[in-house]
Motif scaffolding. Structure first.
Motif, PDB file in Angstrom:
ATOM      1  N   ALA A   3       0.829  -1.206   0.000  1.00  0.00           N
ATOM      2  CA  ALA A   3       0.000   0.000   0.000  1.00  0.00           C
ATOM      3  C   ALA A   3       0.863   1.257   0.000  1.00  0.00           C
ATOM      4  O   ALA A   3       0.554   2.248  -0.680  1.00  0.00           O
TER       5      ALA A   3
ATOM      6  N   SER B 107      -4.543   1.651   5.155  1.00  0.00           N
ATOM      7  CA  SER B 107      -4.053   0.269   5.015  1.00  0.00           C
ATOM      8  C   SER B 107      -2.635   0.155   5.551  1.00  0.00           C
ATOM      9  O   SER B 107      -2.287  -0.825   6.232  1.00  0.00           O
ATOM     10  N   VAL B 108      -1.819   1.153   5.255  1.00  0.00           N
ATOM     11  CA  VAL B 108      -0.453   1.157   5.781  1.00  0.00           C
ATOM     12  C   VAL B 108      -0.480   1.288   7.295  1.00  0.00           C
ATOM     13  O   VAL B 108       0.144   0.497   8.019  1.00  0.00           O
TER      14      VAL B 108
ATOM     15  N   LEU C  23      -5.467   3.540   0.955  1.00  0.00           N
ATOM     16  CA  LEU C  23      -4.069   3.116   0.988  1.00  0.00           C
ATOM     17  C   LEU C  23      -3.371   3.621   2.253  1.00  0.00           C
ATOM     18  O   LEU C  23      -2.611   2.872   2.898  1.00  0.00           O
TER      19      LEU C  23
ATOM     20  N   LEU D 288       2.127   2.067  -3.455  1.00  0.00           N
ATOM     21  CA  LEU D 288       1.110   2.628  -4.350  1.00  0.00           C
ATOM     22  C   LEU D 288       0.697   4.046  -3.966  1.00  0.00           C
ATOM     23  O   LEU D 288       0.205   4.804  -4.808  1.00  0.00           O
ATOM     24  N   LEU D 289       0.896   4.410  -2.704  1.00  0.00           N
ATOM     25  CA  LEU D 289       0.403   5.687  -2.200  1.00  0.00           C
ATOM     26  C   LEU D 289       0.896   6.906  -2.984  1.00  0.00           C
ATOM     27  O   LEU D 289       0.099   7.818  -3.251  1.00  0.00           O
TER      28      LEU D 289
ATOM     29  N   ILE E 299      -9.279   6.352  -2.717  1.00  0.00           N
ATOM     30  CA  ILE E 299      -8.130   5.459  -2.886  1.00  0.00           C
ATOM     31  C   ILE E 299      -6.977   5.902  -1.995  1.00  0.00           C
ATOM     32  O   ILE E 299      -6.306   5.072  -1.355  1.00  0.00           O
TER      33      ILE E 299
END
Length: 202
Positions: free
Chosen positions: A90, A115-116, A112, A93-94, A108
């Motif tokens: 994650a 999620s981290v 993300l 992708l951030l 999104i």
């Protein structure tokens, strides 16, 4: 789920046969740990939320028979490892959505970011060597692998009091020390997280 999957790799089919090797969260909900306890903590404005899912059924005797105590350690650390993999993925992708320009982009970005945060905190928390957390299981089987019988016997006596110890730590400043590695990991994989968190919470 990951505990069951790694155990399955060592020949234990318990989790698979009970339908628990699934990413469907409904299969893992514990009425008390997943719903009641978090709801009560939230209702009473507790400084943190705490909960748990149903333990994934594992026959550790089968795992040890097929892979030794090292395999048992691997099963114990499977969830923590998965948390860290998800957090790193994650965080990678951030930067792609660092400046969202649409509602979808904002969603999104927050997905993300949290999620981290959540996966890193869960990984560090579950690594604590306090029963029934994964870290205690890993330490127990590692000690058994090393032949530290006296340590294993003494450590097993702590198990009935694990939840009491855990809650006592969570409500004391000691928790800040034990959660410190989470900040180190976040600084490493997601620099600037504190600024983002400050903006979000204010």
């Amino acid at each position: 789920m990951m505990h069951g999957w790694v155990a399955y790799r060592y020949g234990d089919t318990t989790a698979k046969s009970m339908g628990r090797l699934s990413i469907n969260p409904l299969r893992h909900i514990d009425p008390v740990g997943t719903i009641l306890v978090p709801a009560l903590l939230y209702s009473f404005h507790a400084p943190f939320l705490f909960g748990w899912a149903k333990p994934v059924p594992i026959n550790m005797n089968t795992v040890i028979h097929n892979g030794g105590y090292g395999a048992a350690v691997a099963v114990s650390l499977a969830g923590i490892t998965y948390n860290l993999i998800l957090a790193i993925f994650a965080a990678t992708l951030l930067p792609i959505v660092h400046h969202p320009e649409s509602l979808l982009g904002i969603f999104i970005f927050f997905f993300l970011f949290w999620s981290v945060m959540i996966n890193v905190v869960l990984a560090v928390f579950n690594l604590w060597p306090i029963p029934p957390l994964d870290g205690s299981q890993a330490l127990h089987f590692f000690a058994a692998k090393m032949g530290w019988r006296g340590f294993v016997e003494a450590y097993e006596k702590i198990y009935p009091y694990g939840m009491i110890i855990l809650f006592a730590i969570l409500f004391t400043p000691l928790s800040n020390i034990l959660f410190a590695p989470a900040e180190w990991i976040l600084n490493l994989i997601m620099p600037g997280w504190q600024i983002i968190l400050s903006i979000i919470t204010h």
